[in-house]
Design a protein around this motif. Structure first.
Motif, mmCIF file in Angstrom:
data_model
loop_
_atom_site.group_PDB
_atom_site.id
_atom_site.type_symbol
_atom_site.label_atom_id
_atom_site.label_comp_id
_atom_site.label_asym_id
_atom_site.label_seq_id
_atom_site.Cartn_x
_atom_site.Cartn_y
_atom_site.Cartn_z
ATOM 1 N N GLU A 148 34.574 34.950 40.462
ATOM 2 C CA GLU A 148 35.367 35.568 41.531
ATOM 3 C C GLU A 148 34.493 36.435 42.434
ATOM 4 O O GLU A 148 34.663 36.434 43.653
ATOM 5 C CB GLU A 148 36.505 36.385 40.933
ATOM 6 N N LYS A 149 33.548 37.144 41.849
ATOM 7 C CA LYS A 149 32.631 37.980 42.627
ATOM 8 C C LYS A 149 31.753 37.105 43.523
ATOM 9 O O LYS A 149 31.511 37.441 44.684
ATOM 10 C CB LYS A 149 31.771 38.816 41.679
ATOM 11 N N THR A 150 31.278 35.987 42.989
ATOM 12 C CA THR A 150 30.444 35.074 43.766
ATOM 13 C C THR A 150 31.198 34.543 44.971
ATOM 14 O O THR A 150 30.674 34.525 46.097
ATOM 15 C CB THR A 150 29.971 33.898 42.886
ATOM 16 N N VAL A 151 32.443 34.135 44.760
ATOM 17 C CA VAL A 151 33.240 33.597 45.862
ATOM 18 C C VAL A 151 33.564 34.695 46.876
ATOM 19 O O VAL A 151 33.552 34.456 48.086
ATOM 20 C CB VAL A 151 34.522 32.911 45.338
ATOM 21 N N LYS A 152 33.813 35.903 46.402
ATOM 22 C CA LYS A 152 34.073 37.032 47.307
ATOM 23 C C LYS A 152 32.852 37.279 48.190
ATOM 24 O O LYS A 152 32.975 37.508 49.394
ATOM 25 C CB LYS A 152 34.422 38.283 46.488
#
Length: 163
Positions: A107-111
């Protein structure tokens, strides 16, 4: 302002490549934590990778235990994330904290992609990930409700016994 298709494809490649890595990693962790002795684990993996070289993926697949898998992750983008929670597996024998850390990393990567490619496909990728997270929460809530489990305590709720 439009961003070239090439830059959008970079973002999509990073997102889906990370997702594939995570699915492969979860598959290997689950198989090994269950004590399954599967000789050819490659049959259960997606034959693509983003953060792993093919050699590294094969080395991880050959690992016999969860601890060996975690040690094989050294030098990958996932090693820092999992080094923090690897002790929880040793203490509890549960993959929950490890899988939670992996999901949070995704999720952090996509954010980060949504910020970096904010004028292109980034926000759409972030929305897709958010919808995946929401669907997962709904499945969990439905499962709790169906099995009459109290989400606060993790046990059977008092209203189960009310006729």
């Amino acid at each position: 302002i439009a961003i070239s298709k090439d830059k959008n494809m970079v973002a999509v490649t990073i997102m889906f490549g990370t997702k594939i890595d995570i699915l492969n990693l979860k598959t290997m962790l689950r198989l090994r934590s269950s004590g399954g002795k599967i000789d050819n684990i490659d049959n259960f993996l997606i034959d693509a990778s983003y953060g792993f070289t093919q050699e590294k993926l094969k080395a991880i697949a050959k690992a016999e235990t969860v601890d060996e898998i975690l040690s094989q992750l050294e030098g990958t983008p996932y090693s820092d994330v999992l080094s923090e929670v690897s002790t929880s597996f040793k203490e509890t024998g549960s993959l929950y904290q490890i899988e939670k850390a992996i999901d949070e990393y995704y999720e952090k990567t996509v954010k980060q992609l949504s910020i970096k490619y904010g004028l292109g496909i980034g926000p759409a990728l972030n929305m897709i990930t958010g919808k995946e997270r929401d669907a997962k929460k709904i499945r969990i809530a439905a499962n709790f409700s169906t099995n009459k489990i109290d989400p606060e305590t993790g046990g059977v709720s008092a209203w189960t016994f009310v006729w």
